[in-house]
Enzyme design. Structure first.
Site, PDB file in Angstrom:
ATOM      1  N   TYR A  75       0.824  -1.207   0.000  1.00  0.00           N
ATOM      2  CA  TYR A  75       0.000   0.000   0.000  1.00  0.00           C
ATOM      3  C   TYR A  75       0.862   1.263   0.000  1.00  0.00           C
ATOM      4  CZ  TYR A  75      -3.323   3.498   1.750  1.00  0.00           C
ATOM      5  OH  TYR A  75      -4.075   4.613   1.904  1.00  0.00           O
ATOM      6  N   ASP A  95       0.448   7.167  10.424  1.00  0.00           N
ATOM      7  CA  ASP A  95       1.363   6.088  10.814  1.00  0.00           C
ATOM      8  C   ASP A  95       2.781   6.328  10.314  1.00  0.00           C
ATOM      9  OD1 ASP A  95       1.379   5.171   8.051  1.00  0.00           O
ATOM     10  OD2 ASP A  95      -0.535   4.180   8.451  1.00  0.00           O
ATOM     11  N   GLU A 130      -2.316  15.702   9.480  1.00  0.00           N
ATOM     12  CA  GLU A 130      -3.072  14.594  10.083  1.00  0.00           C
ATOM     13  C   GLU A 130      -4.010  15.200  11.129  1.00  0.00           C
ATOM     14  OE1 GLU A 130      -3.266  10.883  10.144  1.00  0.00           O
ATOM     15  OE2 GLU A 130      -4.822  11.555  11.545  1.00  0.00           O
ATOM     16  N   ASP A 180      -3.895   9.748   2.304  1.00  0.00           N
ATOM     17  CA  ASP A 180      -3.853   8.410   2.896  1.00  0.00           C
ATOM     18  C   ASP A 180      -4.954   8.343   3.947  1.00  0.00           C
ATOM     19  OD1 ASP A 180      -3.239   5.972   3.966  1.00  0.00           O
ATOM     20  OD2 ASP A 180      -1.439   6.653   5.004  1.00  0.00           O
ATOM     21  N   ASP A 230     -11.557   4.601   5.354  1.00  0.00           N
ATOM     22  CA  ASP A 230     -12.733   4.498   4.487  1.00  0.00           C
ATOM     23  C   ASP A 230     -13.670   5.703   4.671  1.00  0.00           C
ATOM     24  OD1 ASP A 230     -11.957   2.059   3.386  1.00  0.00           O
ATOM     25  OD2 ASP A 230     -12.731   0.969   5.116  1.00  0.00           O
ATOM     26  N   TYR A 234      -6.353  -6.467   3.726  1.00  0.00           N
ATOM     27  CA  TYR A 234      -7.516  -5.613   3.501  1.00  0.00           C
ATOM     28  C   TYR A 234      -8.667  -6.492   3.005  1.00  0.00           C
ATOM     29  CZ  TYR A 234      -4.870  -1.241   4.000  1.00  0.00           C
ATOM     30  OH  TYR A 234      -4.120  -0.193   4.482  1.00  0.00           O
TER      31      TYR A 234
END
Lengths: 295, 295
Positions: free
Chosen positions: A68, A93, A113, A162, A165, A230
């Site tokens: 990913y 992350d 973020e 990034d 959902d 995933y």
């Protein structure tokens, strides 16, 4: 939604993928907290290294996160001939930052973020991804990405979204207004790349996102990658570009760069844009539709 | 191994994929029997149509079986310029036969399945796949594939091995002796295609199989496909060829043929042979190794 049963299996129940579920066996919970935005859990798993779960959805396992992170980063980066200023929205992350650090052309890396706690958890417990924050070119902004871009006109060469959902804090990152905002934050010839969901599992989300990008950008594209942990084992990167094509690289990685990649190759850049027949038919349908029918 | 919990989720526990499991929600069990070879269960699922489970391993769901059947069939078939005689080993559900029936060049289709009960269950309950048995060119042989090929020297243009995993009745279908037998059953310019497992999940099985094929055939290859209800969401077809290349088609489907395909396209034929960097490195290692080190 998720639950851990008495034998230590965490099962991910996904409203976007009804009747199917992935389970990962966990050894122990490393930490569990609730931020103002979401439920954050970090696990040590039996076979997949560390695993981050936000609001019950698996975000990464150390076993397969490289697929990913590399495709989300290197597909837009190598589509651009000389990216210097890059923005990451989400990505707390640090995995995308780790991949960006492999690009010498880059002079400035902003990350925006919304949830500082995700960064804190990963910096404390997951150095294999959060090492990306150590690059001196990185500037951290704790803010809402859709607001942040408003103060950056014609600035970035590449923007990478990034996100999780389109349920929870990531929801705003799937709408047309946000994509229009990103477009104006791009420099001449800029490229955006966003988590594009799976054309196989979520054809409606895939089509709407592609339609939004297509209605705003002269060039759009989609590349998929294999991520076994995933749902369904695949996900994609949705691409919008002001000038450069995105289904093949503008330049090749150096031999030294390529030796650091476990997933991306220039050949795969092209191959990953070739979808199965039913996926290509979805794309054809989006391209033939009224651009104003997506939002 | 599998179990169905009290809420109707069937979970597949796979020794080849430790610490990870896929669960599918079932509505009811349509039938459950034990043949001389294996445990056979057919379910109606909540969201994936009918699902066949052999010895606890999901063999297909109606939701995504097309990806597997099409790539297993059309990659070897379109790599061959004019296949007339085809043998399917395993494949008792009829899905590969259904795809072969879309090829006008074919004059004779033999299927050699060891377990008649699989055919019976699918013919009774799963017409969407078992319709493949209705083609008048099909001849059914209930026999051990590794024995059957011994009586067919230099006969077939294409042999497709649609096997389960190398545990249980499919085990013999992963050894060098079987591949040597298939080679002598091939006509000039013949091609074999076998279920090639996942390079991502089972790199050892993948490398050994590719090594076996490489030690026997002048041309070998591997193409992957997305199958969300298989562990990790991907699997591959392993290819051995006496003359024709297998990583691109020798001819294109007619427009009418292409309209019947949901997965295969000539472009995807080529793209699916392009693996991520770590997969290509596995292939390079197999090619550089002593051909006698695989069995």
């Amino acid at each position: 939604m998720d639950f851990v049963n008495c034998e230590g299996w965490l099962t991910e129940l996904d409203d976007m993928w009804p009747g199917k579920a992935l389970s990962i066996q966990v050894e122990k919970e490393i930490c569990h907290l609730r931020s103002p935005f979401q439920d954050i859990r970090l696990f040590e798993t039996t076979d997949c290294g560390k695993m981050l779960v936000l609001d019950g959805m698996i975000q990464f396992t150390e076993y397969d996160e490289f697929a990913y992170q590399e495709m989300m980063t290197h597909v837009p980066m190598f589509s651009h001939p000389a990216p210097e200023k890059v923005l990451v929205i989400g990505g707390g992350d640090g995995g995308i930052l780790r991949e960006l650090a492999k690009h010498d052309t880059v002079k400035e890396i902003d990350i925006c973020e919304i949830d500082e706690e995700v960064i804190n958890v990963c910096r404390e417990h997951v150095p294999s991804l959060a090492c990306g924050f150590d690059d001196p070119r990185v500037n951290i902004h704790i803010a809402d990405g859709s607001e942040f871009i408003k103060s950056h006109n014609s600035y970035y060469d590449v923007i990478i979204v990034d996100s999780s959902d389109p349920i929870g804090p990531g929801e705003a990152l799937f709408h047309k207004a946000f994509y229009a905002g990103m477009k104006q934050a791009l420099n001449d010839g800029g490229i955006i790349a966003s988590q594009g969901e799976s054309f196989f599992l979520h054809p409606e989300v895939f089509c709407n996102l592609l339609g939004v990008v297509r209605s705003l950008f002269p060039i759009c594209g989609y590349s998929f990658m294999l991520v076994p942990t995933y749902p369904g084992g695949n996900i994609g990167v949705c691409l919008g570009s002001l000038k450069h094509k995105v289904n093949s690289p503008a330049r090749r990685p150096s031999a030294e760069q390529q030796s650091k990649f476990n997933y991306y190759t220039p050949e795969l850049h092209q191959a990953s844009a070739v979808l199965p027949a039913f996926g290509q038919r979805l794309i054809d349908k989006v391209m033939a539709a009224d651009p104003n029918s997506f939002n």
